[in-house]
Design an enzyme around this catalytic site. Structure first.
Site, short mmCIF file in Angstrom:
data_model
loop_
_atom_site.label_atom_id
_atom_site.label_comp_id
_atom_site.label_asym_id
_atom_site.label_seq_id
_atom_site.Cartn_x
_atom_site.Cartn_y
_atom_site.Cartn_z
N HIS A 307 0.86 -1.18 0.00
CA HIS A 307 0.00 0.00 0.00
C HIS A 307 0.89 1.23 0.00
O HIS A 307 1.93 1.24 0.66
CB HIS A 307 -0.92 0.01 1.23
CG HIS A 307 -2.07 0.93 1.08
ND1 HIS A 307 -1.98 2.27 1.36
CD2 HIS A 307 -3.34 0.72 0.62
CE1 HIS A 307 -3.15 2.84 1.10
NE2 HIS A 307 -3.99 1.91 0.63
N ASP A 364 -8.07 -5.08 -0.20
CA ASP A 364 -8.56 -5.91 -1.32
C ASP A 364 -8.27 -7.39 -1.14
O ASP A 364 -8.85 -8.23 -1.80
CB ASP A 364 -7.92 -5.43 -2.62
CG ASP A 364 -8.43 -4.07 -3.01
OD1 ASP A 364 -9.63 -3.85 -2.89
OD2 ASP A 364 -7.61 -3.22 -3.41
N1 ACO Z 1 4.23 -7.71 -4.77
C1 ACO Z 1 5.57 -7.70 -4.91
N2 ACO Z 1 6.36 -6.62 -4.75
C2 ACO Z 1 5.74 -5.48 -4.42
C3 ACO Z 1 4.35 -5.40 -4.24
C4 ACO Z 1 3.58 -6.57 -4.44
N3 ACO Z 1 2.27 -6.56 -4.29
N4 ACO Z 1 4.00 -4.14 -3.91
C5 ACO Z 1 5.15 -3.45 -3.89
N5 ACO Z 1 6.21 -4.25 -4.19
C6 ACO Z 1 7.63 -3.89 -4.18
C7 ACO Z 1 8.00 -3.08 -5.42
O1 ACO Z 1 8.44 -3.92 -6.47
C8 ACO Z 1 9.08 -2.19 -4.89
O2 ACO Z 1 10.26 -2.97 -4.78
P1 ACO Z 1 11.70 -2.27 -5.01
O3 ACO Z 1 11.84 -1.25 -3.92
O4 ACO Z 1 12.67 -3.41 -4.91
O5 ACO Z 1 11.66 -1.66 -6.38
C9 ACO Z 1 8.63 -1.87 -3.47
O6 ACO Z 1 7.82 -2.99 -3.08
C10 ACO Z 1 7.81 -0.59 -3.34
O7 ACO Z 1 6.70 -0.70 -4.24
P2 ACO Z 1 6.10 0.50 -5.08
O8 ACO Z 1 5.41 -0.03 -6.28
O9 ACO Z 1 7.18 1.54 -5.31
O10 ACO Z 1 5.06 1.09 -4.04
P3 ACO Z 1 3.90 2.07 -4.40
O11 ACO Z 1 3.57 2.79 -3.16
O12 ACO Z 1 4.21 2.85 -5.63
O13 ACO Z 1 2.69 1.08 -4.80
C11 ACO Z 1 0.88 -0.42 -4.68
C12 ACO Z 1 1.70 0.66 -3.94
C13 ACO Z 1 0.44 0.09 -6.06
C14 ACO Z 1 -0.39 -0.70 -3.85
C15 ACO Z 1 1.74 -1.69 -4.80
O14 ACO Z 1 2.08 -2.16 -3.51
C16 ACO Z 1 1.06 -2.77 -5.61
O15 ACO Z 1 1.19 -2.80 -6.85
N6 ACO Z 1 0.29 -3.71 -4.93
C17 ACO Z 1 -0.46 -4.73 -5.62
C18 ACO Z 1 -1.77 -4.13 -6.15
C19 ACO Z 1 -2.78 -3.86 -5.03
O16 ACO Z 1 -3.01 -4.68 -4.15
N7 ACO Z 1 -3.41 -2.67 -5.12
C20 ACO Z 1 -4.46 -2.27 -4.16
C21 ACO Z 1 -3.99 -1.13 -3.30
S1 ACO Z 1 -5.21 -0.75 -2.10
C22 ACO Z 1 -6.37 0.08 -2.91
O17 ACO Z 1 -6.16 0.73 -3.90
C23 ACO Z 1 -7.67 0.05 -2.38
#
Ligand code: ACO
Length: 428
Positions: A307, A364
């Site tokens: 998140h 979610d």
């Molecule tokens: N699985 C694996 N790796 C992940 C995940 C995941 N679900 N989420 C984040 N990471 C990793 C990224 O690859 C990144 O790694 P790095 O630092 O080695 O490059 C690090 O964690 C940080 O992730 P970001 O994408 O930079 O975090 P951001 O804050 O931009 O994204 C998000 C947040 C979009 C929710 C992300 O965690 C994600 O894609 N999750 C899966 C989709 C999801 O569940 N979305 C629902 C969110 S809640 C809502 O909208 C109601």
């Protein structure tokens, strides 16, 4: 007394006012920085940018706190109804009894949709995603109620627009479902409470009497409450942004629905079930999928994990995890999905990759499991989220307009080509 932060650049120092929120959140106000210095700030994805001052929702991602108008989410989810929460978000206070009775009645009186709504739906191919149908139908309200296009109309008239949205969006959602199923559209039943009426419009068929299961109704009510607002997320910022151009509330909400659709936002609940189904069909090898999620060359992510703001736990996910167990138990369902989800969570939370990056299950992760168990098809999950988030979008739009916020218009740092002469075809 206002405090100032100092920014020094090229030998010059600029004083930037420090803004402190009611929960002691601190921000540096850079709104005059460009006028004074020609300098802008850069923050792709607005990861560290406050776009507004808001009195609606407080969340502390480190501590896992979420409050609507000061009330903790845990108390609202266990004691309140969705419409009570909607009133609280939109009007700022919990309603008195007579206020809630009127609010409910006003909504009941507006639940019918114009019959031509069905003609609009007929134009959609039968395999259309319900989010696409819903955003189009939300936009169509600007045509059925064109007075909503006037940005200067009185707040009394805006109030009716708010009621119409809360009343008609569930009808539209139910109709998008029956359209997908090839079933006749059900009309609202004003004798039922909000969520029960919605479930009846979704699931009743002319061939058999329909009784709302209170377990299902209660589960849906909680899911709606937990989704009702989440401060300046992608879809809410979109609603405020579109509304800042003085587009109508209906058009702003339609934009919010489209923003919510993506798998990184409200589409994640659908993606979670698709992921869990995939894991189950692939033999249930959890570690294989954990490894895939960690592999930077593999686009796979653990859906429902991580998140932007919560870096410890998502309080909504905690409530839903408990609820998922209780609901499935009451419905007598042994759900393979829930088993896989719990194992996945367990394994991920023991893995350094997820621990270091503070990746926890988000709302979610478990909402999809509950909706799946109560018979809602996966591609309807994001539209359920839309019903839940609707009061938040409305409250945020209203706050933005009441505060007379300026049109949203970020700046950029241009990194393209410098000025060059046009080249004729033959010389390219
Ligand atoms: N699985 C694996 N790796 C992940 C995940 C995941 N679900 N989420 C984040 N990471 C990793 C990224 O690859 C990144 O790694 P790095 O630092 O080695 O490059 C690090 O964690 C940080 O992730 P970001 O994408 O930079 O975090 P951001 O804050 O931009 O994204 C998000 C947040 C979009 C929710 C992300 O965690 C994600 O894609 N999750 C899966 C989709 C999801 O569940 N979305 C629902 C969110 S809640 C809502 O909208 C109601």
């Amino acid at each position: 007394m206002t405090k100032f932060a100092e920014l020094s650049i090229d030998g010059k120092t600029y004083q930037l006012p420090v803004v402190v929120g009611s929960e002691n959140e601190v921000a540096v106000d850079i709104s005059n920085l460009r006028a004074e210095s020609g300098i802008i700030t850069l923050d792709t994805g607005y990861k560290n940018t406050g776009s507004t001052k808001s009195a609606i929702t407080f969340l502390d991602g480190e501590k896992g706190i979420l409050r609507y108008r000061g009330y903790p989410i845990e108390g609202l989810a266990s004691k309140s109804s969705f419409l009570e929460v909607a009133y609280l978000l939109i009007y700022g206070e919990l309603p008195k009894e007579d206020e809630l009775v009127k609010f409910r009645q006003d909504i009941k009186n507006n639940q019918m949709c114009h019959e031509d709504t069905k003609k609009i739906m007929e134009g959609f191919p039968s395999n259309s995603h319900p989010m696409g149908i819903l955003s189009s139908l939300a936009t169509s309200l600007t045509a059925f109620f064109p007075e909503s296009l006037d940005p200067n109309r009185s707040w009394d008239k805006v109030k009716l627009t708010i009621i119409r949205l809360l009343a008609k969006i569930p009808t539209m959602v139910a109709w998008s479902y029956t359209k997908q199923k090839g079933l006749p559209a059900n009309y609202p039943d004003n004798t039922l409470k909000y969520v029960d009426n919605f479930l009846k419009m979704m699931f009743s068929q002319p061939t058999a009497p329909f009784e709302v299961d209170p377990v299902i109704s209660d589960a849906m009510e909680k899911i709606f409450i937990l989704h009702a607002d989440h401060e300046q997320n992608c879809s809410t910022s979109t609603v405020r942004f579109v509304g800042s151009s003085q587009a109508s509330l209906y058009a702003s909400i339609a934009a919010g629905i489209n923003a919510l659709w993506g798998p990184l936002h409200g589409g994640a609940n659908q993606a979670v079930i698709e992921m869990l189904t995939g894991i189950e069909e692939d033999g249930g090898d959890i570690d294989k999928y954990i490894a895939k999620a960690k592999d930077k060359d593999d686009p796979f992510r653990l859906m429902g994990f991580g998140h932007r703001v919560y870096k410890n736990f998502d309080p909504r996910a905690r409530i839903l995890k408990k609820n998922a167990d209780a609901i499935l138990d009451k419905l007598g369902i042994q759900d393979k999905m829930l088993e896989i989800a719990k194992k996945l969570e367990e394994h991920a939370l023991e893995d350094d990759y997820f621990v270091e990056r503070k990746l926890y299950p988000n709302v979610d992760f478990y909402s999809g499991i509950i909706m799946n168990a109560i018979g809602i098809p996966t591609n309807m999950f994001p539209v359920m989220f839309s019903i839940g988030r609707l009061p938040g979008w409305i409250a945020q739009w209203k706050e933005m307009r009441e505060n007379k916020e300026p049109i949203g218009r970020p700046r950029q740092i241009y990194v393209g080509a410098n000025e060059r002469a046009y080249v004729d075809f033959k010389n390219r």
